[in-house]
Design a protein around this motif. Structure first.
Motif, mmCIF file in Angstrom:
data_model
loop_
_atom_site.group_PDB
_atom_site.id
_atom_site.type_symbol
_atom_site.label_atom_id
_atom_site.label_comp_id
_atom_site.label_asym_id
_atom_site.label_seq_id
_atom_site.Cartn_x
_atom_site.Cartn_y
_atom_site.Cartn_z
ATOM 1 N N ALA A 1 -5.897 7.247 5.203
ATOM 2 C CA ALA A 1 -4.790 7.860 5.947
ATOM 3 C C ALA A 1 -3.570 8.037 5.044
ATOM 4 O O ALA A 1 -2.884 9.071 5.108
ATOM 5 C CB ALA A 1 -4.435 6.998 7.156
ATOM 6 N N HIS A 2 -3.319 7.060 4.195
ATOM 7 C CA HIS A 2 -2.172 7.131 3.290
ATOM 8 C C HIS A 2 -2.326 8.297 2.319
ATOM 9 O O HIS A 2 -1.381 9.081 2.118
ATOM 10 C CB HIS A 2 -2.044 5.810 2.520
ATOM 11 N N LEU A 3 -3.497 8.456 1.718
ATOM 12 C CA LEU A 3 -3.719 9.549 0.775
ATOM 13 C C LEU A 3 -3.684 10.904 1.483
ATOM 14 O O LEU A 3 -3.140 11.882 0.967
ATOM 15 C CB LEU A 3 -5.057 9.363 0.066
ATOM 16 N N ILE B 1 -3.000 14.123 -0.995
ATOM 17 C CA ILE B 1 -3.740 13.843 -2.221
ATOM 18 C C ILE B 1 -5.226 13.913 -1.890
ATOM 19 O O ILE B 1 -5.741 13.071 -1.154
ATOM 20 C CB ILE B 1 -3.375 12.456 -2.785
ATOM 21 N N PRO B 2 -5.952 14.916 -2.412
ATOM 22 C CA PRO B 2 -7.381 15.018 -2.120
ATOM 23 C C PRO B 2 -8.156 13.899 -2.817
ATOM 24 O O PRO B 2 -7.758 13.421 -3.884
ATOM 25 C CB PRO B 2 -7.757 16.390 -2.681
ATOM 26 N N LEU C 1 0.825 -1.207 0.000
ATOM 27 C CA LEU C 1 0.000 0.000 0.000
ATOM 28 C C LEU C 1 0.858 1.255 0.000
ATOM 29 O O LEU C 1 0.448 2.300 -0.532
ATOM 30 C CB LEU C 1 -0.929 -0.004 1.217
ATOM 31 N N GLU C 2 2.061 1.183 0.585
ATOM 32 C CA GLU C 2 2.938 2.348 0.663
ATOM 33 C C GLU C 2 3.360 2.855 -0.715
ATOM 34 O O GLU C 2 3.877 3.972 -0.828
ATOM 35 C CB GLU C 2 4.178 2.014 1.502
ATOM 36 N N MET C 3 3.130 2.076 -1.754
ATOM 37 C CA MET C 3 3.464 2.507 -3.113
ATOM 38 C C MET C 3 2.378 3.386 -3.725
ATOM 39 O O MET C 3 2.583 3.986 -4.789
ATOM 40 C CB MET C 3 3.673 1.279 -4.020
#
Length: 397
Positions: free
Chosen positions: A54-56, A61-62, A20-22
């Motif tokens: 949370a990542h976005l 990144i909206p 997911l970190e990608m």
């Protein structure tokens, strides 16, 4: 060495715990400045969506979330998603979930650019018109990133979307090469909360994809090879993923096997899907569960055509009895371990609609045309009756 694997087959794939970190990096590379996040309503309070949001957010990144879709997504669901895409001035999509989210996101992606695309690229209309991928018109669809939370449909690596036509209550297969996501992220951490029953049903869906692709009469040795290895991975990992949802090795193995199935079924599907599609549209049952119940009944119907190749597959799997009967027993035993019902009657279906089911199965040319042997509407009706009554190989299961 990193635990995240990168492949390009047939699109960019990142696989492993923490993949997911990608996501943010891929969004930036693809120019995704304001994506619409498509998921199903059951995901709204679950860990995968929490982690993704949370990542976005951390990456500035909206995004907006669209979740107004059903378990068998419809053309109406897609129309609502198109409105959300346009009203939010979005430029791209992220699909998070199972096959429902993937298919809905693909449908939205196509309909945003081509208002007639869901009809223009329906399977029965494209066979003669676009014989190869290069023959399709270039549409310039917005970029799409797919993050599956189930290991079953393989839709993340497919160029198709399966959507229900509301007026007729029939599933339609929509196909265009640009429906293939630009990036696929296979992170087993996103699947660890999947309930055992869904792990079982989706896993059997993946198994059905591989078996039907392997048995398809079309000549596509590359897909056949993928199917063989996909079946082995499911043999190795599905029961473990079912019995221990925190087993990340098994979860990852099933994600890979599921994604591989979309590559395998470029060779075609078969009678299981031809039956499951109309049944899912009419009765709103889970697609993977329908496939899981129907699979042995269709195997029996195809026996005379597939038994030599199935015996070869059984030898590769090192089954105790490396022949058709041994393979069938392996499928039945796996269903038993996964607590899959033996018959359609056990999930509330009866045989009253057998004639209608047979006609609809035959009409589903996206699957029936590549069944291992030629079946007519009466054959499909009888398979359906057998599956309702649990009559398999001359005995009641």
């Amino acid at each position: 060495m990193s635990s995240i694997h990168y492949w390009n087959y047939p699109t960019d794939i990142f696989c492993g715990p923490g993949a997911l970190e990608m996501l943010a990096e891929r969004c930036i590379l693809l120019g995704m400045r304001n994506p619409l996040l498509v998921t199903d309503p059951g995901m709204l309070l679950l860990e995968p969506l929490v982690l993704l949001k949370a990542h976005l957010t951390n990456a500035d990144i909206p995004f907006d979330v669209f979740s107004n879709i059903t378990s068998n997504p419809s053309m109406t669901d897609v129309a609502l998603g198109v409105l959300a895409f346009k009203n939010g001035q979005h430029d791209s999509l992220i699909a998070l979930g199972g096959g429902s989210a993937m298919d809905a996101a693909k449908g939205i992606n196509l309909a945003v650019i081509d208002t007639q695309g869901l009809h223009r690229f329906e399977w029965s209309k494209i066979i003669a018109r676009y014989p190869t991928l290069a023959d399709f018109p270039r549409l310039g669809l917005p970029p799409l990133i797919a993050l599956p939370t189930t290991a079953g449909t393989g839709s993340e690596l497919g160029r198709e979307a399966v959507l229900t036509q509301n007026e007729e209550n029939i599933k339609r297969v929509i196909s265009h090469p640009e429906l293939l996501p630009a990036t696929v992220i296979l992170d087993p951490l996103l699947t660890r909360g999947l309930p055992p029953a869904l792990t079982a049903a989706t896993g059997m869906d993946a198994l059905t994809h591989h078996i039907e692709a392997f048995c398809s009469p079309l000549y596509h040795p590359m897909s056949s090879g993928v199917a063989v290895e996909g079946i082995r991975l499911i043999q190795q990992h599905l029961v473990d993923a079912y019995t221990d949802g925190e087993n990340m090795v098994a979860r990852e193995g099933m994600l890979v096997a599921s994604a591989m199935a979309a590559v395998a079924f470029q060779k075609g599907l078969g009678g299981v899907h031809a039956l499951a599609h109309p049944l899912g549209a009419r009765y709103h049952e889970h697609h993977g569960l329908l496939n899981a119940i129907l699979l042995p009944y269709v195997l029996i119907a195809n026996r005379s055509t597939i038994q030599v190749n199935i015996a070869r597959l059984a030898r590769y799997l090192e089954l105790p009895s490396p022949d058709f009967d041994g393979f069938l027993e392996w499928v039945l035993d796996m269903r038993k371990q996964l607590c899959i019902p033996n018959s359609l009657a056990e999930i509330g279906l009866d045989a009253d609609d057998a004639e209608w089911v047979g006609k609809q199965a035959l009409a589903d040319i996206s699957s029936s045309d590549t069944n291992a042997c030629v079946l007519d509407a009466d054959d499909y009706s009888q398979i359906f009756r057998n599956a309702v009554n649990g009559v398999l190989q001359g005995r009641t299961t």
